[in-house]
Design a protein around this motif. Structure first.
Motif, PDB file in Angstrom:
ATOM      1  N   ASN A  12       0.679  -1.066  -0.149  1.00 26.29           N
ATOM      2  CA  ASN A  12      -0.455  -0.210   0.073  1.00 26.29           C
ATOM      3  C   ASN A  12       0.652   0.850  -0.216  1.00 26.29           C
ATOM      4  O   ASN A  12       0.071   2.341   0.204  1.00 26.29           O
ATOM      5  N   CYS A  13       2.390   1.409  -0.835  1.00 26.78           N
ATOM      6  CA  CYS A  13       2.589   2.741  -0.893  1.00 26.78           C
ATOM      7  C   CYS A  13       2.261   2.984  -1.910  1.00 26.78           C
ATOM      8  O   CYS A  13       2.346   1.570  -3.377  1.00 26.78           O
ATOM      9  N   SER A  14       2.682   4.298  -2.254  1.00 25.70           N
ATOM     10  CA  SER A  14       3.077   4.998  -3.866  1.00 25.70           C
ATOM     11  C   SER A  14       3.994   4.419  -4.486  1.00 25.70           C
ATOM     12  O   SER A  14       5.437   4.656  -3.979  1.00 25.70           O
ATOM     13  N   PRO A  15       4.019   3.689  -5.968  1.00 27.96           N
ATOM     14  CA  PRO A  15       4.901   4.126  -6.400  1.00 27.96           C
ATOM     15  C   PRO A  15       5.702   4.859  -6.766  1.00 27.96           C
ATOM     16  O   PRO A  15       5.447   6.000  -7.485  1.00 27.96           O
ATOM     17  N   VAL A  16       7.500   4.543  -7.168  1.00 28.59           N
ATOM     18  CA  VAL A  16       8.059   5.571  -7.739  1.00 28.59           C
ATOM     19  C   VAL A  16       8.418   5.789  -9.358  1.00 28.59           C
ATOM     20  O   VAL A  16       8.638   4.310  -9.742  1.00 28.59           O
ATOM     21  N   ALA A  17       8.162   6.475 -10.135  1.00 27.22           N
ATOM     22  CA  ALA A  17       8.456   6.458 -11.509  1.00 27.22           C
ATOM     23  C   ALA A  17       8.723   7.071 -12.377  1.00 27.22           C
ATOM     24  O   ALA A  17       8.717   8.136 -11.870  1.00 27.22           O
ATOM     25  N   PHE A  18       9.500   7.650 -13.452  1.00 25.58           N
ATOM     26  CA  PHE A  18      10.172   8.436 -13.389  1.00 25.58           C
ATOM     27  C   PHE A  18       9.189   9.461 -14.572  1.00 25.58           C
ATOM     28  O   PHE A  18       7.832   9.041 -14.461  1.00 25.58           O
ATOM     29  N   LYS A  19       8.902  10.718 -14.466  1.00 22.53           N
ATOM     30  CA  LYS A  19       8.100  11.584 -14.590  1.00 22.53           C
ATOM     31  C   LYS A  19       7.693  11.359 -16.667  1.00 22.53           C
ATOM     32  O   LYS A  19       6.787  11.320 -16.973  1.00 22.53           O
ATOM     33  N   ASP A  20       8.846  10.671 -17.124  1.00 24.84           N
ATOM     34  CA  ASP A  20       8.524  10.082 -18.180  1.00 24.84           C
ATOM     35  C   ASP A  20       8.356   8.515 -18.912  1.00 24.84           C
ATOM     36  O   ASP A  20       8.434   8.442 -19.915  1.00 24.84           O
ATOM     37  N   SER A  21       7.534   7.970 -17.575  1.00 22.16           N
ATOM     38  CA  SER A  21       7.442   6.355 -17.748  1.00 22.16           C
ATOM     39  C   SER A  21       6.552   6.223 -19.084  1.00 22.16           C
ATOM     40  O   SER A  21       6.359   5.311 -19.316  1.00 22.16           O
ATOM     41  N   TYR A  22       5.496   7.421 -19.410  1.00 21.47           N
ATOM     42  CA  TYR A  22       4.722   7.145 -20.965  1.00 21.47           C
ATOM     43  C   TYR A  22       5.211   7.797 -21.940  1.00 21.47           C
ATOM     44  O   TYR A  22       4.577   7.176 -22.788  1.00 21.47           O
ATOM     45  N   GLU A  23       6.469   7.465 -21.919  1.00 22.14           N
ATOM     46  CA  GLU A  23       7.022   8.105 -23.396  1.00 22.14           C
ATOM     47  C   GLU A  23       7.914   7.645 -23.523  1.00 22.14           C
ATOM     48  O   GLU A  23       8.771   7.510 -24.436  1.00 22.14           O
ATOM     49  N   THR A  24       8.240   6.720 -22.752  1.00 23.52           N
ATOM     50  CA  THR A  24       9.503   5.646 -23.184  1.00 23.52           C
ATOM     51  C   THR A  24       8.994   4.053 -23.129  1.00 23.52           C
ATOM     52  O   THR A  24       8.142   3.452 -22.297  1.00 23.52           O
ATOM     53  N   PHE A  25       9.204   4.055 -24.208  1.00 22.52           N
ATOM     54  CA  PHE A  25       8.649   2.208 -24.536  1.00 22.52           C
ATOM     55  C   PHE A  25       9.390   1.562 -24.318  1.00 22.52           C
ATOM     56  O   PHE A  25      10.883   1.908 -25.294  1.00 22.52           O
ATOM     57  N   ARG A  26       9.910  -0.075 -24.118  1.00 26.10           N
ATOM     58  CA  ARG A  26      10.713  -1.057 -24.939  1.00 26.10           C
ATOM     59  C   ARG A  26       9.505  -2.233 -25.189  1.00 26.10           C
ATOM     60  O   ARG A  26       8.732  -2.511 -25.379  1.00 26.10           O
ATOM     61  N   ASP A  27      10.170  -2.899 -25.816  1.00 25.95           N
ATOM     62  CA  ASP A  27       9.884  -4.411 -25.815  1.00 25.95           C
ATOM     63  C   ASP A  27       9.777  -5.636 -25.364  1.00 25.95           C
ATOM     64  O   ASP A  27      10.819  -5.932 -24.563  1.00 25.95           O
ATOM     65  N   PHE A  28       9.067  -5.547 -24.369  1.00 32.73           N
ATOM     66  CA  PHE A  28       9.252  -6.782 -23.188  1.00 32.73           C
ATOM     67  C   PHE A  28       8.898  -8.134 -24.191  1.00 32.73           C
ATOM     68  O   PHE A  28       7.500  -8.520 -25.275  1.00 32.73           O
ATOM     69  N   ILE A  29       9.502  -9.450 -23.256  1.00 29.67           N
ATOM     70  CA  ILE A  29       9.250 -10.128 -24.183  1.00 29.67           C
ATOM     71  C   ILE A  29       8.626 -11.570 -22.474  1.00 29.67           C
ATOM     72  O   ILE A  29       9.890 -11.262 -21.671  1.00 29.67           O
ATOM     73  N   TYR A  30       8.065 -12.415 -22.724  1.00 31.01           N
ATOM     74  CA  TYR A  30       7.866 -13.266 -21.818  1.00 31.01           C
ATOM     75  C   TYR A  30       9.063 -13.790 -21.896  1.00 31.01           C
ATOM     76  O   TYR A  30       9.546 -14.759 -22.545  1.00 31.01           O
TER      77      TYR A  30
END
Length: 83
Positions: A12-30
């Motif tokens: 129940n803690c607020s997560p920390v993320a970079f301000k540009d998290s919605y503009e930083t894209f990656r190709d994640f794979i299982y």
């Protein structure tokens, strides 16, 4: 980063993320797909592994919040790494 978000949200803690998290894209794979590709490489040569779809870190964080049924705010900080 993903592990830390899950841990923060589970506690129940607020997560920390970079301000540009919605503009930083990656190709994640299982991981199972990576293992399969490595085994195929042993048999046949070289393979390039990816999904050919990119997703932002912010989208991943939103999905984690959804799956954990959490509606807390995100602490946004400057990204110290320049692209």
């Amino acid at each position: 980063m993903v592990y830390q978000w899950i841990k923060d949200l589970s506690q129940n803690c607020s997560p920390v993320a970079f301000k540009d998290s919605y503009e930083t894209f990656r190709d994640f794979i299982y991981i199972d797909d990576v293992v399969k590709a490595n085994l195929m490489t042993l048999e046949s040569g070289i393979y390039e592994v990816g999904t050919a779809e990119s997703i932002s870190f912010g989208q991943i964080l939103d999905e984690i919040k959804l799956q954990l049924n959490k509606n807390c705010s995100i602490i946004k900080v400057d990204n110290p790494y320049k692209s």
